[in-house]
Design an enzyme around this catalytic site. Sequence first.
Site, PDB file in Angstrom:
ATOM      1  N   HIS A   1       0.685  -0.807  -0.513  1.00 15.36           N
ATOM      2  CA  HIS A   1      -0.067  -0.089  -0.388  1.00 15.36           C
ATOM      3  C   HIS A   1       1.226   1.080  -0.398  1.00 15.36           C
ATOM      4  O   HIS A   1       1.712   1.404   1.020  1.00 15.36           O
ATOM      5  CB  HIS A   1      -0.882   0.169   1.222  1.00 15.36           C
ATOM      6  CG  HIS A   1      -2.032  -0.741   0.991  1.00 15.36           C
ATOM      7  ND1 HIS A   1      -1.632  -1.971   1.342  1.00 15.36           N
ATOM      8  CD2 HIS A   1      -3.220  -0.695   0.744  1.00 15.36           C
ATOM      9  CE1 HIS A   1      -3.482  -2.829   0.865  1.00 15.36           C
ATOM     10  NE2 HIS A   1      -4.165  -2.208   0.224  1.00 15.36           N
TER      11      HIS A   1
ATOM     12  N   GLN B   1      -4.801   6.942  -6.077  1.00 15.29           N
ATOM     13  CA  GLN B   1      -5.337   8.643  -5.789  1.00 15.29           C
ATOM     14  C   GLN B   1      -7.067   9.044  -5.952  1.00 15.29           C
ATOM     15  O   GLN B   1      -7.499   9.602  -5.459  1.00 15.29           O
ATOM     16  CB  GLN B   1      -4.997   8.269  -7.895  1.00 15.29           C
ATOM     17  CG  GLN B   1      -5.360   9.947  -8.286  1.00 15.29           C
ATOM     18  CD  GLN B   1      -3.977  11.334  -7.810  1.00 15.29           C
ATOM     19  OE1 GLN B   1      -3.034  10.488  -7.763  1.00 15.29           O
ATOM     20  NE2 GLN B   1      -5.194  12.010  -7.890  1.00 15.29           N
ATOM     21  N   GLU B   2      -7.814   8.107  -6.012  1.00 14.30           N
ATOM     22  CA  GLU B   2      -8.997   8.679  -5.990  1.00 14.30           C
ATOM     23  C   GLU B   2      -9.855   8.513  -4.652  1.00 14.30           C
ATOM     24  O   GLU B   2     -10.160   9.605  -4.247  1.00 14.30           O
ATOM     25  CB  GLU B   2     -10.058   7.348  -6.447  1.00 14.30           C
ATOM     26  CG  GLU B   2     -10.694   8.067  -6.931  1.00 14.30           C
ATOM     27  CD  GLU B   2     -11.438   9.447  -7.032  1.00 14.30           C
ATOM     28  OE1 GLU B   2     -10.899  10.116  -7.984  1.00 14.30           O
ATOM     29  OE2 GLU B   2     -12.689   9.907  -6.556  1.00 14.30           O
TER      30      GLU B   2
ATOM     31  N   GLN C   1      -7.557   8.712  -2.382  1.00 10.04           N
ATOM     32  CA  GLN C   1      -6.559  10.030  -1.014  1.00 10.04           C
ATOM     33  C   GLN C   1      -7.275  11.170  -1.747  1.00 10.04           C
ATOM     34  O   GLN C   1      -7.357  11.751  -0.249  1.00 10.04           O
ATOM     35  CB  GLN C   1      -5.211   9.416  -1.738  1.00 10.04           C
ATOM     36  CG  GLN C   1      -4.876   8.720  -1.510  1.00 10.04           C
ATOM     37  CD  GLN C   1      -3.113   8.303  -1.531  1.00 10.04           C
ATOM     38  OE1 GLN C   1      -2.543   9.781  -0.793  1.00 10.04           O
ATOM     39  NE2 GLN C   1      -2.268   7.244  -1.154  1.00 10.04           N
TER      40      GLN C   1
END
Length: 174
Positions: free
Chosen positions: A67, A85-86, A88
Amino acid sequence: MDINAVNALSYEDFLEIFGNVIEKCPIIPAAIWIHRPFTGLADIEAHISDFINSLPESGKEGILRCHPDLAGRELQSGALTRDSQEEQRAAGFTDLQPAEVSRMRSLNSEYKERFGFPFVICARLNTKRDIMRELLQRLGNDRAAERARAIGEVKKICALRLRSLVLSDSANKL
Ligand SMILES: NC(=O)NC1=NC(=O)NC1=O
C-alpha cells in the site's frame, strides 16, 4: 455488472476487472477465482478475507507493504494507482498544505519505523483529520494488534472497491 456476469468472465477478464481490489496484490483475486460461481458480492469478499486470514504474518505484512503511503511520495509524483489516487483525493490528501505534507511524512515514517509496515486505513471512510488522529492513536498499539487492525482496513478498502466495480456498472445499466 450482476453476479452472473462476474461468474461468466474469463480468468483474464476477471483479473482485468478485479485485479486491484487489494492494492497491487493481483495474486488474491487470481487465487479466489477458483471459487466461482460466486453467490454474490459478499461471497467474493468472504473468499478474499479467508485467503488473507490464511496467510502467515509475513504474508499479511507483505499485503500492507504493497500500500502506498497516504500523502506520500507516490501521491506527490503521480505514481498512485487510479483506485488509490481517487481514495486519497476523496479524503483530502491531494490538496494538503506543505506543513500537513511534512506532518504526514514524519508520522508515516515513525509508524513504519515502529511496525515495519506502512500505516493503512480506508481513506474513503475517513477525513484527513480523522486519519491523522488515527495514525497518532494507533502508534501506541502493539505489533500484532496493529497488523490485525491494518488488515481490517485493507478489507474495508477492498469491499468499497468491489462495490464500485460491480454496482457502478449496474448503475450504468439502469
Ligand atoms: N496507506 C494507505 O492507507 N493507503 C490507502 N488507503 C486507501 O484507502 N487508499 C490508499 O491508497
